[in-house]
Design an enzyme around this catalytic site. Structure first.
Site, PDB file in Angstrom:
ATOM      1  N   GLY A   8       0.813  -1.268  -0.092  1.00 16.60           N
ATOM      2  CA  GLY A   8      -0.119  -0.180   0.054  1.00 16.60           C
ATOM      3  C   GLY A   8       0.910   1.232  -0.221  1.00 16.60           C
ATOM      4  O   GLY A   8       0.638   2.256   0.529  1.00 16.60           O
ATOM      5  N   GLY A  11      -0.453   4.709  -1.076  1.00 15.64           N
ATOM      6  CA  GLY A  11      -1.786   5.351  -0.251  1.00 15.64           C
ATOM      7  C   GLY A  11      -1.700   6.521   0.628  1.00 15.64           C
ATOM      8  O   GLY A  11      -0.404   6.978   0.539  1.00 15.64           O
ATOM      9  N   ASP A  50       0.000  -8.001  -5.772  1.00 18.75           N
ATOM     10  CA  ASP A  50      -1.334  -7.945  -4.868  1.00 18.75           C
ATOM     11  C   ASP A  50      -0.991  -8.521  -3.384  1.00 18.75           C
ATOM     12  O   ASP A  50      -0.566  -9.815  -3.665  1.00 18.75           O
ATOM     13  CB  ASP A  50      -2.445  -8.570  -5.774  1.00 18.75           C
ATOM     14  CG  ASP A  50      -3.707  -8.569  -5.113  1.00 18.75           C
ATOM     15  OD1 ASP A  50      -3.940  -8.356  -4.072  1.00 18.75           O
ATOM     16  OD2 ASP A  50      -4.656  -8.434  -5.932  1.00 18.75           O
ATOM     17  N   TYR A 139     -15.121  -2.957   7.499  1.00 21.87           N
ATOM     18  CA  TYR A 139     -13.892  -2.440   7.812  1.00 21.87           C
ATOM     19  C   TYR A 139     -13.547  -2.578   9.083  1.00 21.87           C
ATOM     20  O   TYR A 139     -12.429  -2.952   9.568  1.00 21.87           O
ATOM     21  CB  TYR A 139     -13.867  -1.029   7.160  1.00 21.87           C
ATOM     22  CG  TYR A 139     -12.583   0.034   7.606  1.00 21.87           C
ATOM     23  CD1 TYR A 139     -11.392  -0.552   6.985  1.00 21.87           C
ATOM     24  CD2 TYR A 139     -12.729   1.029   8.426  1.00 21.87           C
ATOM     25  CE1 TYR A 139     -10.220   0.197   7.135  1.00 21.87           C
ATOM     26  CE2 TYR A 139     -11.499   1.614   8.559  1.00 21.87           C
ATOM     27  CZ  TYR A 139     -10.259   1.282   7.829  1.00 21.87           C
ATOM     28  OH  TYR A 139      -9.092   2.010   8.238  1.00 21.87           O
ATOM     29  N   LYS A 143     -10.595  -4.727  10.846  1.00 21.60           N
ATOM     30  CA  LYS A 143      -9.656  -4.374  11.935  1.00 21.60           C
ATOM     31  C   LYS A 143      -9.450  -4.996  13.113  1.00 21.60           C
ATOM     32  O   LYS A 143      -8.708  -5.416  13.705  1.00 21.60           O
ATOM     33  CB  LYS A 143      -9.879  -2.952  12.255  1.00 21.60           C
ATOM     34  CG  LYS A 143      -9.538  -1.756  10.844  1.00 21.60           C
ATOM     35  CD  LYS A 143      -8.038  -2.110  10.278  1.00 21.60           C
ATOM     36  CE  LYS A 143      -7.645  -1.297   9.120  1.00 21.60           C
ATOM     37  NZ  LYS A 143      -6.479  -1.627   8.668  1.00 21.60           N
TER      38      LYS A 143
HETATM   39  C1  AKB Z   1     -11.773   5.896   7.449  1.00 20.78           C
HETATM   40  O1  AKB Z   1     -12.417   6.816   7.666  1.00 20.78           O
HETATM   41  O2  AKB Z   1     -12.233   4.800   7.049  1.00 20.78           O
HETATM   42  C2  AKB Z   1     -10.333   5.847   7.773  1.00 20.78           C
HETATM   43  C3  AKB Z   1     -10.177   5.357   9.203  1.00 20.78           C
HETATM   44  C4  AKB Z   1     -10.328   6.329  10.534  1.00 20.78           C
HETATM   45  O3  AKB Z   1      -9.822   4.599   9.586  1.00 20.78           O
HETATM   46  N1  AKB Z   1      -9.611   7.059   7.584  1.00 20.78           N
END
Ligand code: AKB
Length: 314
Positions: A8, A11, A50, A139, A143
């Protein structure tokens, strides 16, 4: 001598972290892994691949005798909701590949978690290091899963993997990603290009934030800390400032009084923001390995404007 792979690499974090690592270890020792997005005039060693392709990663690790990996590749909160399968695949399969290789080739690993690992049931103010973790976005789920995987690989296999729960990060080297806190980057593009911005969060959506230089400095400090100082193997709370869109606008207006910000909250993004903490208690990181931030809201605003102006040739 260390040989560092950064996934990454192009990014938001990678674009600033790669030059920091190049300065510290030398350009020949830092390998920037890019997949789709690669900065045109990148000055360094580029490798393509990747993170979901374990064999490719294994080949790179062997070929370049990699010792450390900063595994930054991943989808963010808004991008994740658009494509949950892809978010799981990149964020979890990619991390597992890196952890497996770390076990087999004795690599040291940095992997970013996020304030997204928290959720609506987490205490919102001064969120403690050890608290309720019930994320509601894919997401956030990746995490939290990733944090537990990191801890598992440390406990079970002795993999030296270290992690930070990044707040919203603000920098100008890379274009803003598909996240929720990213309004705080878009706003500077709006300011400099059009003198105005339409914010996708409500004016009072307070979120934990950090200027990118603090984030890269903290990341390298965590990786440099002696192993015996690392008491958290899931992910450290990591904080600097917190503000609302209205407070950021007020700060910008001190420098550009004619700047206009309107508010047109996006239901998905606003909902995500409301599920996250407003401020973070990062005393464990401060005590364990001496974390200290340097940028407040005013300093961050000034460097963002100056840096972005230069980048956009304005
Ligand atoms: C998001 O907003 O998805 C990211 C984060 C806070 O992990 N910037």
């Amino acid at each position: 001598m260390k040989k560092i792979l950064v996934t990454g690499a192009f990014g938001l974090v990678g674009s600033d972290l790669v030059p920091v690592l190049q300065k510290k270890y030398g350009k020949a020792h830092v390998f920037a892994l890019g997949n789709k997005t690669i900065t045109k005039d990148f000055d360094g060693t580029l490798v393509r691949g990747d993170v979901r392709a374990k064999e490719t990663l294994a080949r790179i690790v062997k070929q370049y005798k990699i010792t450390d990996v900063y595994h930054l590749a991943g989808l963010l909160s808004v991008g994740g909701e658009k494509n949950p399968d892809l978010a799981w695949d990149v964020n979890i399969s990619g991390l597992r590949n890196v952890l497996e290789l770390a076990r087999d080739y004795k690599l040291k690993v940095f992997w970013p978690s996020s304030i997204a690992a928290f959720g609506p049931t987490t205490p919102k103010q001064k969120t403690p290091q050890h608290t309720i973790l019930e994320p509601t976005t894919i997401y956030g789920v990746t995490k939290l899963t990733g944090e537990l995987l990191c801890q598992y690989y440390f406990n079970r296999w002795g993999v030296d993997v270290r992690s930070l729960r990044y707040p919203g990060l603000i920098g100008y080297q890379a274009p803003p990603g598909d996240g929720t806190t990213e309004y705080s980057v878009h706003i500077f593009y709006g300011l400099l290009k059009d003198g105005r911005y339409s914010c996708f969060l409500k004016k009072d959506a307070r979120l934990p934030m950090m200027y990118i230089d603090d984030a890269t400095r903290g990341t390298v400090a965590l990786m440099d800390a002696p192993g015996k100082k690392i008491s958290v193997r899931t992910s450290y709370n990591f904080a600097a400032i917190n503000f609302t869109p209205a407070e950021l606008v007020a700060e910008i207006k001190k420098l550009y009084s004619k700047f206009v910000c309107t508010y047109d909250p996006d239901p998905v993004k606003q909902h995500i923001a409301e599920g996250w903490p407003q401020s973070i208690d990062d005393r464990v990181a401060r005590k364990d390995w001496g974390w200290k931030h340097e940028y407040n809201l005013s300093k961050m605003t000034k460097v963002m404007i100056a840096g972005l102006k230069k980048k956009l040739n304005l």
